[in-house]
Write a protein that holds these residues in place. Structure first.
Motif: not given
Length: 349
Positions: A186-191, A211-216, A265-275
């Motif tokens: 959910v941290d990669f989503a909007d609500e 996932k979002s906190y990098s603690l897998a 934010e970096k992941i969201r930007q890369t997601r948009a570019w990759f898509t």
């Protein structure tokens, strides 16, 4: 003959994503791990907790009080509404143990997180699944679902789409038992569905720090629900379910929201570019709100592309399920990793 319970003997175990031993030789985009390290505060907190090692001979705080309090402060709840866990999978397991007896029914959306079925099988609970329409709506969902638990993965994994809050609230009214909103991404989503925990007595929200906190690698999760639900989950968790170092990591990570927002934010930007790049290659891509995309090659042969990427030491996730075998789930890595993946996909054709 070994006297196993019948359901354990007959069930299939869950198969996690492939973990290569020589990780450094691969671009690893198959298990939705964060490509960035956790907050620097995490290593500092672990070093401080470790000290000279004296603390490790003693048991950790059983309720993980400091981590609960930090999560409660962050999300705006009293700590009595929060529980910490050894990964969100522990919570999913304990929710089934708490609410569904042997032979009773739980349900979830298919496709979504298939581990729900494994956990139900361990408990001896029955499983029912509800499919999706071509608009990602639940198919044939009853006016009132009378099973003990309904799991809603939001954002959906492996497809990446989200359900709006209004729909989830309506769904809570159509579930006689508990509605578990699994918000691993959910941290990669909007609500998120946290407002519904107060409005709807039967809503439980689960989260992971993988996932979002990098603690897998630390196995940390949490749930937010009514205090009576949290109290029930407290009864059945392992009394020392989170070790001292993980508890320190949880507090440090949850307290550094600026770092979290930067990574997300970096992941969201890369997601948009990759898509966008995938669509140039004529791949079908479901708009994703997770740290991954589900992409379908033009010939709808996911296995062909998976194998070709594997030969190039790029790991993505292929599902043999007929509903998913046409495509691939691809984790969003660094921009450099995704550029190499795009180049490989263009070469594969």
């Amino acid at each position: 003959m070994i006297p196993l319970r019948k359901n354990i003997a007959e069930m299939d175990g869950y198969v996690p994503g492939f973990q290569p031993k020589d990780e450094g030789a691969w671009i690893k985009l198959n298990t939705n791990e964060n490509p960035y390290p956790p907050s620097p505060r995490v290593a500092e907190a672990i070093r401080a907790e470790l000290g000279d090692g004296e603390g490790l001979r003693k048991y950790p705080d059983p309720p993980s009080s400091a981590a609960r309090e930090e999560a409660a402060r962050l999300y705006g709840f009293d700590p009595a509404w929060v529980i910490m866990a050894n990964g969100s999978d522990e919570l999913l397991n304990n929710l089934i143990r708490a609410f569904a007896g042997e032979g009773e029914e739980i349900a979830y959306v298919h496709p979504s997180y298939s581990y729900y079925a494994t956990l139900a099988g361990i408990q001896g609970a029955r499983v029912r699944t509800f499919g999706l329409t071509d608009k990602w709506e639940l198919a044939d969902f009853p006016e009132l679902y009378e099973g003990k638990l309904f799991f809603l993965t939001n954002p959906n994994a492996p497809l990446g789409f989200t359900y709006p809050l209004e729909f989830i609230e309506e769904l809570a009214g159509r579930v006689a038992g508990m509605l578990v909103v699994d918000e691993a991404y959910v941290d990669f989503a909007d609500e998120n569905a946290l407002p519904l925990v107060r409005k709807c007595p039967n809503v439980v929200v689960t989260r992971t720090l993988s996932k979002s906190y990098s603690l897998a690698g630390m196995r940390l999760g949490l749930a937010i629900a009514r205090p009576e639900v949290i109290a029930a989950l407290d009864k059945i968790r392992d009394h020392y379910n989170i070790d001292r170092l993980a508890q320190a990591a949880a507090v440090a990570s949850l307290s550094d929201q600026d770092y979290l927002r930067g990574c997300v934010e970096k992941i969201r930007q890369t997601r948009a570019w990759f898509t966008g790049e995938l669509r140039v290659l004529e791949y079908g891509v479901i708009p994703s709100r997770g740290n991954f995309v589900f992409a379908t090659p033009p010939d709808r042969n996911g296995k062909r592309v998976y194998d070709a990427l594997f030969e190039r030491k790029i790991l993505v996730r292929y599902f043999s399920d007929p509903l998913l075998s046409h495509g691939l789930r691809i984790t969003i890595g660094t921009r450099e990793e995704m550029e190499k993946t795009v180049a490989a996909l263009a070469e594969i054709g």
